[in-house]
Design a protein around this motif. Sequence first.
Motif, PDB file in Angstrom:
ATOM      1  N   ALA A 182      59.984  31.820  37.790  1.00  0.00           N
ATOM      2  CA  ALA A 182      61.108  32.037  36.878  1.00  0.00           C
ATOM      3  C   ALA A 182      62.226  32.769  37.610  1.00  0.00           C
ATOM      4  O   ALA A 182      61.975  33.564  38.521  1.00  0.00           O
ATOM      5  N   ASN A 183      63.453  32.523  37.195  1.00  0.00           N
ATOM      6  CA  ASN A 183      64.613  33.155  37.838  1.00  0.00           C
ATOM      7  C   ASN A 183      64.821  34.603  37.392  1.00  0.00           C
ATOM      8  O   ASN A 183      65.464  35.373  38.095  1.00  0.00           O
ATOM      9  N   VAL A 184      64.299  34.938  36.200  1.00  0.00           N
ATOM     10  CA  VAL A 184      64.515  36.271  35.636  1.00  0.00           C
ATOM     11  C   VAL A 184      63.157  36.866  35.255  1.00  0.00           C
ATOM     12  O   VAL A 184      62.279  36.161  34.738  1.00  0.00           O
ATOM     13  N   ARG A 185      62.996  38.175  35.519  1.00  0.00           N
ATOM     14  CA  ARG A 185      61.766  38.871  35.152  1.00  0.00           C
ATOM     15  C   ARG A 185      62.073  40.174  34.429  1.00  0.00           C
ATOM     16  O   ARG A 185      63.149  40.752  34.623  1.00  0.00           O
ATOM     17  N   ARG A 186      61.118  40.609  33.623  1.00  0.00           N
ATOM     18  CA  ARG A 186      61.259  41.888  32.934  1.00  0.00           C
ATOM     19  C   ARG A 186      60.631  42.995  33.781  1.00  0.00           C
ATOM     20  O   ARG A 186      59.521  42.845  34.286  1.00  0.00           O
ATOM     21  N   VAL A 187      61.350  44.118  33.883  1.00  0.00           N
ATOM     22  CA  VAL A 187      60.867  45.278  34.614  1.00  0.00           C
ATOM     23  C   VAL A 187      60.423  46.326  33.590  1.00  0.00           C
ATOM     24  O   VAL A 187      61.170  46.628  32.661  1.00  0.00           O
ATOM     25  N   ASP A 188      59.225  46.851  33.754  1.00  0.00           N
ATOM     26  CA  ASP A 188      58.665  47.816  32.797  1.00  0.00           C
ATOM     27  C   ASP A 188      58.433  49.174  33.452  1.00  0.00           C
ATOM     28  O   ASP A 188      58.005  49.247  34.607  1.00  0.00           O
ATOM     29  N   TRP A 189      58.709  50.243  32.682  1.00  0.00           N
ATOM     30  CA  TRP A 189      58.424  51.607  33.106  1.00  0.00           C
ATOM     31  C   TRP A 189      57.750  52.358  31.957  1.00  0.00           C
ATOM     32  O   TRP A 189      57.985  52.059  30.785  1.00  0.00           O
ATOM     33  N   SER A 190      56.955  53.347  32.304  1.00  0.00           N
ATOM     34  CA  SER A 190      56.452  54.332  31.344  1.00  0.00           C
ATOM     35  C   SER A 190      56.791  55.704  31.919  1.00  0.00           C
ATOM     36  O   SER A 190      56.191  56.131  32.915  1.00  0.00           O
ATOM     37  N   ILE A 191      57.767  56.360  31.316  1.00  0.00           N
ATOM     38  CA  ILE A 191      58.282  57.625  31.847  1.00  0.00           C
ATOM     39  C   ILE A 191      57.666  58.787  31.060  1.00  0.00           C
ATOM     40  O   ILE A 191      57.884  58.901  29.848  1.00  0.00           O
ATOM     41  N   PHE A 223      65.772  48.031  26.838  1.00  0.00           N
ATOM     42  CA  PHE A 223      65.061  48.566  25.678  1.00  0.00           C
ATOM     43  C   PHE A 223      64.446  49.910  26.064  1.00  0.00           C
ATOM     44  O   PHE A 223      63.741  50.020  27.069  1.00  0.00           O
ATOM     45  N   VAL A 224      64.709  50.944  25.270  1.00  0.00           N
ATOM     46  CA  VAL A 224      64.144  52.279  25.487  1.00  0.00           C
ATOM     47  C   VAL A 224      63.622  52.776  24.144  1.00  0.00           C
ATOM     48  O   VAL A 224      64.345  52.735  23.141  1.00  0.00           O
ATOM     49  N   ALA A 225      62.359  53.245  24.101  1.00  0.00           N
ATOM     50  CA  ALA A 225      61.776  53.715  22.846  1.00  0.00           C
ATOM     51  C   ALA A 225      60.711  54.760  23.135  1.00  0.00           C
ATOM     52  O   ALA A 225      60.200  54.880  24.252  1.00  0.00           O
ATOM     53  N   LEU A 226      60.407  55.541  22.099  1.00  0.00           N
ATOM     54  CA  LEU A 226      59.356  56.534  22.208  1.00  0.00           C
ATOM     55  C   LEU A 226      58.006  55.818  22.163  1.00  0.00           C
ATOM     56  O   LEU A 226      57.683  55.130  21.197  1.00  0.00           O
ATOM     57  N   GLY A 227      57.247  55.965  23.225  1.00  0.00           N
ATOM     58  CA  GLY A 227      55.984  55.243  23.318  1.00  0.00           C
ATOM     59  C   GLY A 227      54.801  56.086  22.913  1.00  0.00           C
ATOM     60  O   GLY A 227      54.813  56.750  21.868  1.00  0.00           O
ATOM     61  N   GLU A 228      53.786  56.083  23.741  1.00  0.00           N
ATOM     62  CA  GLU A 228      52.528  56.752  23.420  1.00  0.00           C
ATOM     63  C   GLU A 228      52.696  58.275  23.386  1.00  0.00           C
ATOM     64  O   GLU A 228      53.355  58.855  24.251  1.00  0.00           O
ATOM     65  N   LEU A 229      52.080  58.890  22.393  1.00  0.00           N
ATOM     66  CA  LEU A 229      52.041  60.358  22.296  1.00  0.00           C
ATOM     67  C   LEU A 229      50.625  60.801  22.624  1.00  0.00           C
ATOM     68  O   LEU A 229      49.751  60.887  21.752  1.00  0.00           O
TER      69      LEU A 229
END
Length: 283
Positions: A182-191, A223-229
Amino acid sequence: MALLDIEADFQRIFGFSLTEGKQWVVKSGTNLIFAAIILFVGFWISKWIGRLVVRILTRGKVDVGLITFLSSLTTIILKILVVVTAITQLGIEMTSFVAILGAAGLAIGMAFSGTLSNFAGGVMILLFKPFKVGDTILTQTLQGTVKEIQIFYTYLHTSDNKVIVIPNGPIANGPLTNFTKANVRRVDWSIPISYGDDYVKAHQLILKYLSEDKKVKKDPAPFVALGELGASVMITVRAWAKTNDFWPVYYELNRRIYEEFAKEGLNLTSPQEHIVQMQQAKP
């Protein structure tokens, strides 16, 4: 008189005259020489035609993997025809030879069923093209960039320049991940940030860093959201970029967060660090 006795003894022992024996030797020697010439010249022509196929397909901008496969297949088929022609030149009856070859082929096919599976796998790869030369793939728990697709094997080069040789059969019949198709990919982070830190500020800063990175696509928007607590407050971040920009985008956001969060009063924590802090806080 002695010569006549020798000829008579020779015919009695071998069943044919000495003259016939000489003629047979001359004929067999001639056929053997011609068979050797056929093998030598035929193999040379086979290699030359194989290289010619490569040049023609390269000019036609055919897929590199298909070029390697077709040139190898052409060379092998031509060499088989050369061997059959040389055997015919020796005077061996082809009917008997084909029968023997068929029986031997059955035995060889059973012994080399894995090799035949690899050949079929190579054909499937080139027909359906799950990957091509230059793609980065993960298969059989092995990851690398495809450098060559041959009849029986595919060659991968790892990021540290190791060469991995994988049979085509398992590749064609097993799961495969293509990272670059694919020409485009999603990059994921967990900060991870500390409990009590200003999440809204962290959210705004991350969006700011992503908007300032020209390699990050605006559509779809980051996309930025509050993830795991859990042990830490995890901020889930997702952004889209061109496949070739995947790692530059990933590393750039990591760098900015590491260098600038502390200046903004935000603390990056690990789960182990938070557990130690809680234990120290116990009365």
